[in-house]
Structure formats: C-alpha cells, structure tokens
Design an enzyme around this catalytic site. Structure first.
Site, PDB file in Angstrom:
ATOM      1  N   ASP A   1      65.881  67.205  39.135  1.00 26.37           N
ATOM      2  CA  ASP A   1      65.847  68.178  40.235  1.00 26.37           C
ATOM      3  C   ASP A   1      66.154  69.583  39.712  1.00 26.37           C
ATOM      4  OD1 ASP A   1      66.416  69.680  42.646  1.00 26.37           O
ATOM      5  OD2 ASP A   1      66.669  67.769  43.666  1.00 26.37           O
TER       6      ASP A   1
ATOM      7  N   THR B   1      63.919  70.573  47.865  1.00 25.09           N
ATOM      8  CA  THR B   1      63.965  69.222  47.318  1.00 25.09           C
ATOM      9  C   THR B   1      63.198  68.169  48.131  1.00 25.09           C
ATOM     10  OG1 THR B   1      66.034  69.674  46.220  1.00 25.09           O
ATOM     11  CG2 THR B   1      65.579  67.362  46.690  1.00 25.09           C
TER      12      THR B   1
ATOM     13  N   ASP C   1      61.053  69.183  40.917  1.00 22.83           N
ATOM     14  CA  ASP C   1      60.539  69.518  42.242  1.00 22.83           C
ATOM     15  C   ASP C   1      60.313  71.015  42.435  1.00 22.83           C
ATOM     16  OD1 ASP C   1      63.298  69.787  42.002  1.00 22.83           O
ATOM     17  OD2 ASP C   1      63.736  69.133  44.046  1.00 22.83           O
TER      18      ASP C   1
HETATM   19  P1  AMP Z   1      68.358  71.389  47.429  1.00 24.81           P
HETATM   20  O1  AMP Z   1      69.278  71.891  48.489  1.00 24.81           O
HETATM   21  O2  AMP Z   1      66.934  71.553  47.816  1.00 24.81           O
HETATM   22  O3  AMP Z   1      68.702  71.939  46.107  1.00 24.81           O
HETATM   23  O4  AMP Z   1      68.614  69.817  47.359  1.00 24.81           O
HETATM   24  C1  AMP Z   1      69.278  69.173  46.291  1.00 24.81           C
HETATM   25  C2  AMP Z   1      70.279  68.215  46.853  1.00 24.81           C
HETATM   26  O5  AMP Z   1      69.638  67.242  47.668  1.00 24.81           O
HETATM   27  C3  AMP Z   1      70.992  67.382  45.817  1.00 24.81           C
HETATM   28  O6  AMP Z   1      72.047  68.070  45.208  1.00 24.81           O
HETATM   29  C4  AMP Z   1      71.473  66.201  46.616  1.00 24.81           C
HETATM   30  O7  AMP Z   1      72.759  66.430  47.121  1.00 24.81           O
HETATM   31  C5  AMP Z   1      70.499  66.136  47.779  1.00 24.81           C
HETATM   32  N1  AMP Z   1      69.712  64.898  47.711  1.00 24.81           N
HETATM   33  C6  AMP Z   1      68.869  64.533  46.735  1.00 24.81           C
HETATM   34  N2  AMP Z   1      68.316  63.328  46.995  1.00 24.81           N
HETATM   35  C7  AMP Z   1      68.831  62.914  48.157  1.00 24.81           C
HETATM   36  C8  AMP Z   1      68.662  61.746  48.962  1.00 24.81           C
HETATM   37  N3  AMP Z   1      67.823  60.765  48.585  1.00 24.81           N
HETATM   38  N4  AMP Z   1      69.351  61.682  50.132  1.00 24.81           N
HETATM   39  C9  AMP Z   1      70.172  62.675  50.509  1.00 24.81           C
HETATM   40  N5  AMP Z   1      70.377  63.794  49.798  1.00 24.81           N
HETATM   41  C10 AMP Z   1      69.726  63.918  48.630  1.00 24.81           C
HETATM   42 ZN    ZN Z   2      65.450  70.245  44.320  1.00 28.45          ZN
HETATM   43 ZN    ZN Z   3      68.491  72.911  44.709  1.00 24.67          ZN
END
Ligand code: AMP
Ligand code: ZN
Ligand code: ZN
Length: 413
Positions: A43, A79, A245
């Site tokens: 990620d 994400t 992503d």
């Molecule tokens: P973002 O806010 O777009 O950076 O999202 C990243 C965060 O999404 C990660 O740090 C996780 O805490 C969360 N995340 C990733 N996969 C999952 C999942 N399958 N279910 C819930 N939260 C998730």
């Molecule tokens: Zn992400």
């Molecule tokens: Zn992020």
C-alpha cells in the site's frame, strides 16, 4: 550490481535445486502441478520508491520478470477504490467503492473503514477475482485485501481473515507460505497485503528516511517470502504480482484551503474532506453551494457531479455527492477549527489526487512462468489487472472495464 545478483531470484533457484531431497520421486504431486497467482499489495508504494532504497528482492523480480513504469491508479487515488478495482477490473463508478468513506442515499448509511460496514457485502458491486475463481472451481485464500472479508455475491474466499492491522507482516508471510505448502490443495489465487510503507509515507512524507527504512524492511520480508517459495520448489508454479494502489506526495500546513471561509458548514453534509472534498448540500441548495465555492481558491477545482472529468470514470454512481472539490497536488482542504485543534494534521504525506499526477503512480512488478524476463513497459492503468490475473489462472473473466491486450508485451505467450 553485484549486491543485486547476490540476492537474486536466479541464485535462489540454483541454491534450491542443489538442496532438493533426492527421495522426492514425484515433485509434481507433492507440490500440486497447477499454477497459482500470488497478488501482493504494498500500500502506498510510489512509482519511484524502488530507486530511493536498497531493494534486492524487488530488483530480482524486475530483472527476472516484468515491470511497468507506473501502475496508474483510478480516481480517487485512495486505498479501497483502488484495491477493489484491481481485483474486479471495474472503475469505482461501476463497482461502487467510490471512496474509503461513502454515504449511500438509498441505504441512508455511511461506509467507513473503521466500523463493520467495511465487511458488509451490500456495498460491494462487481465480481472480485476470488468469486470468479470459486464460480469456476478454483480456490482462493486472502491474507487481507479490501473487500476480502465481506460476503460478495453470496461468496467469500475459501480462506480469509478479518482485517487486523496488528497482525505482523512476518505472520502474514508465514500464513501465505503455509497455504503454499498444501500441495494439490494449494490455493489458485492468494492475496497478501501490507500497509507499513503507506503509513510511513503518511507520517513523514515520501522523501523521509523513515520511508526508506520501511521500504527496505518490506524488501527484506519479501526476500524471505521468495526464498520460502523456492524452498518449496514452487518458483515455476507461482506467478508473483506485486502492485501498489497509489503513490504519495508531501503536504504542509501552509497549503490548506479552509471550506468555512466560503460556506456556512451547517449548510452541507461533508462526506470527505481532503484532498477530495465531497459535499451533500441541503435539497435545492446544490447550485448555490457550487457557486459559493467555484473559483474561490486558486488551488482547488470545484465540480458539480454532472461535470466531473471523463477520465475519472467517477460520476455515474449514486454515492458520488452533488458537489465536489479536488485540491491541487500537495494541498489539503479543512475547516479552521479542525486545523487549529489538530497541530499534527496536514504534515507528512498523503494521496487521493488526480490519477494523472505522476506522484500518484503506483507500481507493477511480476515474475513467474506467465511473464517474460527483463521487460519494462510504459505505465498501465490498474483497471487492467483483473483481466491479466484471469488470463494467468485460465478462467473466464466477469464483465469488466479492463483489457488483456495492454499486457501483450510482458506476457510469456
Ligand atoms: P488510506 O487511508 O487510503 O491510506 O488507507 C490505508 C489504510 O486502510 C490502512 O492503513 C489500513 O488501516 C486500512 N485498510 C487496509 N485494508 C483494510 C481492510 N481490508 N479493512 C479495513 N481497513 C483496511
Ligand atoms: Zn492505499
Ligand atoms: Zn494511505
């Protein structure tokens, strides 16, 4: 160069060959003779991160496999929309996961990563690859992936875990190796997800030494995983696909746009704040809210839902709000009270900007029997990954927005 080769997959293959147990008369039956796809997400691993750090394991995938200059995310470069696009081949307006946080006017409910809605299949449209596999008699196991812990179309991966960020990266790798040891029962599709590099990027910004440390720790773990695959004698049976992503860019408190400078916040419901502001005005107030924001700040673009850019493939879904604003790269959107009460906010890094911003580019690196060696091609949109994986698994893809032919250069046809 020497260091790269010392760790290379090739060398690992040679080592594994010399250690093979001579009593193993039928390695095919031990290992299961079918091919699998192992899809790994790092990620927030930006398109240029590999060049910033010492990454022998990733380098070995690139040298002995295929890569693209970037993996272009879908909009918004967040994400959940992106991971779910990768496994369905659908743009967010077609699969419905249009954000990490969403409001559905028919359900009259919010979707959020931090409550059980994230595991409620009613939010997830389209057909993720683990469902495509199951419908066609193939098995899947997911060591986390957005959507993989929800029941979608009445189905789930054969093995899955409810997302829990406390599970160590080491334990995730071990779980995948355990699945690989199942011989004939080895899952056809396996996913593996890591958030550590994204978190380091958010906390520090993409150019910080702690991001380099996170990249190198990740690489060391991947080296263990690849070594485990070789030790099991599976290197010719597993197509490893490593993706991210989105990328990451730095943000600052000097680059914040305040919504309440232009609007009474009681007039609107704010579904998301930054860098994509998504607003639901009171009924009948859509145009006046749009007019009070449009052109007010040089570092955002304000849109009515019906005027969103075509290349975002975003507007055609009930969960997209009537008025939106997207901040320029590196800018944020907030309210004065949140900004003042949260001194740590709007520092470090973030993502969510236009996919055409170079900094939002992710990565694609792949190696295994399905891929040519040492090929690098131009940037590919992540919407095409599902078609690629269905091809490698020899299954019929569900209806989707992707195109297999974009991969022609990298495939071992
Ligand atoms: P973002 O806010 O777009 O950076 O999202 C990243 C965060 O999404 C990660 O740090 C996780 O805490 C969360 N995340 C990733 N996969 C999952 C999942 N399958 N279910 C819930 N939260 C998730
Ligand atoms: Zn992400
Ligand atoms: Zn992020």
């Amino acid at each position: 160069m020497l260091r790269i080769f010392r760790f290379s997959l090739l060398l690992l293959l040679l080592l594994a060959g010399s250690c093979e147990d001579e009593s193993d008369q039928s390695p095919g039956s031990q290992r299961g003779d079918h091919q699998s796809v192992l899809l790994i997400s790092l990620d927030g691993f930006a398109f240029d991160y590999r060049g910033k750090a010492h990454t022998p394991a990733l380098d070995s995938i690139v040298i002995f496999g295929a890569t693209t200059q970037a993996l272009t995310p879908v909009f918004p470069s967040k994400t959940f929309p992106n991971h779910y696009t990768q496994v369905t081949g659908l743009y967010p307006e077609d699969h419905g996961i249009i954000g990490n946080r969403m409001f559905d006017p028919e359900f009259n409910e919010y979707f959020s990563l931090s409550d059980p809605s994230v595991r409620d299949g009613k939010w997830y449209g389209g057909e993720p690859i683990w469902v495509t596999c199951q419908r066609q008699g193939l098995t899947s196991a997911t060591m986390f992936w957005p959507g993989s812990d929800a029941e979608i179309g009445g189905r789930r991966p054969d093995d899955y875990f409810v997302f829990n960020g406390v599970v160590t990266d080491q334990a995730r790798v071990q779980q995948v190796l355990d699945w690989m040891e199942r011989g004939r029962a080895r899952p056809h599709f396996i996913s593996l997800y890591f958030e550590a590099v994204d978190q380091a990027g958010h906390n520090n910004g993409p150019d910080h030494s702690q991001v380099i440390e996170a990249i190198e720790a990740m690489d060391a773990l991947l080296n263990e995983l690849f070594q485990g695959i070789v030790n099991l004698g599976l290197q010719e049976l597993i197509n490893i696909i490593i993706v991210s992503d989105h990328g990451m860019t730095d943000i600052r408190r000097e680059r914040v746009i305040f919504l309440d400078d232009y609007l009474d916040l009681n007039q609107v419901e704010v579904v998301n704040w930054s860098p994509l502001l998504e607003l639901i005005p009171q009924t009948g107030e859509e145009e006046s809210v749009f007019q009070s924001l449009a052109g007010q700040h040089p570092n955002w673009q304000v849109f009515r839902k019906q005027d969103l850019p075509e290349h975002w493939h975003y507007q055609d879904h009930k969960r997209v709000t009537p008025v939106l604003a997207l901040a320029d790269l590196g800018w944020s959107i907030s309210s004065r009270s949140f900004f003042q009460s949260t001194p740590g906010a709007f520092t470090g890094g973030t993502h969510g900007y236009d996919p055409l911003e170079t900094a939002m580019g992710g990565v694609f690196m792949a190696s295994g029997p399905g891929f040519r060696q040492g090929v690098e091609m131009e940037a590919v949109e992540s919407v095409h990954l599902y078609e690629l994986m269905c091809f490698l698994l020899d299954i019929e893809p569900a209806l989707n927005d992707g195109d297999l032919t974009v991969w022609e250069e990298v495939l071992n046809l």
